[in-house]
Design a protein around this motif. Structure first.
Motif, PDB file in Angstrom:
ATOM      1  N   ARG A  34       0.833  -1.204   0.000  1.00  0.00           N
ATOM      2  CA  ARG A  34       0.000   0.000   0.000  1.00  0.00           C
ATOM      3  C   ARG A  34       0.865   1.250   0.000  1.00  0.00           C
ATOM      4  O   ARG A  34       0.554   2.242  -0.667  1.00  0.00           O
ATOM      5  CB  ARG A  34      -0.942  -0.005   1.207  1.00  0.00           C
ATOM      6  CG  ARG A  34      -2.101  -0.994   1.064  1.00  0.00           C
ATOM      7  CD  ARG A  34      -3.163  -0.758   2.113  1.00  0.00           C
ATOM      8  NE  ARG A  34      -2.681  -1.049   3.454  1.00  0.00           N
ATOM      9  CZ  ARG A  34      -2.728  -2.244   4.006  1.00  0.00           C
ATOM     10  NH1 ARG A  34      -3.251  -3.285   3.335  1.00  0.00           N
ATOM     11  NH2 ARG A  34      -2.275  -2.436   5.225  1.00  0.00           N
ATOM     12  N   HIS A  61       2.028   1.866  -3.501  1.00  0.00           N
ATOM     13  CA  HIS A  61       0.992   2.462  -4.341  1.00  0.00           C
ATOM     14  C   HIS A  61       0.779   3.934  -3.990  1.00  0.00           C
ATOM     15  O   HIS A  61       0.471   4.744  -4.867  1.00  0.00           O
ATOM     16  CB  HIS A  61      -0.310   1.677  -4.190  1.00  0.00           C
ATOM     17  CG  HIS A  61      -0.338   0.418  -4.997  1.00  0.00           C
ATOM     18  ND1 HIS A  61      -1.348   0.105  -5.877  1.00  0.00           N
ATOM     19  CD2 HIS A  61       0.554  -0.611  -5.077  1.00  0.00           C
ATOM     20  CE1 HIS A  61      -1.090  -1.066  -6.451  1.00  0.00           C
ATOM     21  NE2 HIS A  61       0.059  -1.517  -5.969  1.00  0.00           N
ATOM     22  N   LEU A  84      -4.413   0.206  -4.684  1.00  0.00           N
ATOM     23  CA  LEU A  84      -4.588  -0.035  -3.250  1.00  0.00           C
ATOM     24  C   LEU A  84      -4.841   1.243  -2.463  1.00  0.00           C
ATOM     25  O   LEU A  84      -5.147   1.177  -1.272  1.00  0.00           O
ATOM     26  CB  LEU A  84      -3.342  -0.745  -2.690  1.00  0.00           C
ATOM     27  CG  LEU A  84      -2.999  -2.084  -3.355  1.00  0.00           C
ATOM     28  CD1 LEU A  84      -1.772  -2.703  -2.696  1.00  0.00           C
ATOM     29  CD2 LEU A  84      -4.179  -3.053  -3.289  1.00  0.00           C
TER      30      LEU A  84
END
Length: 247
Positions: free
Chosen positions: A61, A64, A91
């Motif tokens: 995450r 991203h 994400l």
């Protein structure tokens, strides 16, 4: 007018907060962040080439989120051929960066996933002028932009020329998520401003190194980094450093 003035308050912190803008305005090329995930013994893949997933879900995450704050993201042809990635922000919420593939001889396929969702993000292929014309036409027939660039000493895309071209296109920040070859090229050419290493608590032994031969034979010639921040995401450590490019 007799007003007491203090200059330079939190100067370094302010420079760091605006480092992307300052680099782009001063040099006319993007601020380059090199990011990779590696095991404790420095591998980005096993000896068989398997790399999913080195890092934990929280680190994914984080990766991203990094994509969402950069104007563009860059990978090499090998990453596209082996992983067939999308390179989008799935994400976290945020804009998708422009996707750039460094593919000197156009070995990738215009049918790869990265080219199938152009409505979500633009994809550009950077090739040398010696790339086969037939392969170039295959990309152009599908509406994929191919940039023709000069070659470096090894016959690959000239990264300096590529960064200059991206700067002309108002791309101020570039996230490099390449494999070992791209990592090595950017570091060897002193083109990296920030390095983010996601260090996973894993050991695989033989495998693919995060960085290849930089031509450094003495320790006092090693690339020098300054760690700005060390944080934890899940089981992983996130090492955030700046590189001294003055050597």
């Amino acid at each position: 007018h007799g007003i007491a003035t203090t200059v330079g308050v939190l100067e370094e912190a302010c420079r760091r907060q605006n480092e992307v803008f300052f680099k782009y305005i001063r040099a006319g090329i993007p601020f380059v962040t090199l990011k990779f995930a590696l095991t404790l013994d420095g591998r980005i893949a096993t000896a068989a080439g398997h790399s999913r997933w080195i890092s934990s879900p929280p680190s994914l995450r984080f990766a991203h989120r990094l994509r969402s704050i950069h104007d563009a993201i860059l990978v090499g042809a090998e990453t596209v051929l082996k992983d067939d990635p999308e390179l989008t922000c799935r994400l976290v919420r945020g804009k998708n960066p422009v996707r750039i593939i460094v593919d000197s001889h156009l070995r990738t396929s215009p049918d790869a996933r990265i080219f199938q969702d152009r409505g979500r993000s633009r994809t550009i292929v950077a090739a040398t002028r010696k790339a086969p014309e037939e392969r170039r036409r295959r990309f152009e027939q599908k509406g994929i932009e191919v940039l023709e660039l000069g070659e470096d000493g090894q016959g690959r895309v000239d990264l300096h020329g590529l960064l200059n071209l991206l700067g002309e296109r108002k791309i101020a920040s570039l996230l490099v998520e390449g494999g070992a070859g791209v990592n090595t090229s950017f570091l060897k050419e002193n083109l990296v401003d920030r390095l983010i290493a996601v260090l996973a608590p894993k050991i695989v032994g033989a495998g693919i190194n995060a960085v290849g031969d930089l031509g450094i034979r003495r320790m006092d010639n090693a690339l020098r980094l300054s760690f700005e921040r060390i944080t934890r995401r899940g089981d992983d450590l996130i090492l955030d450093a700046r590189i001294d490019n003055r050597r």
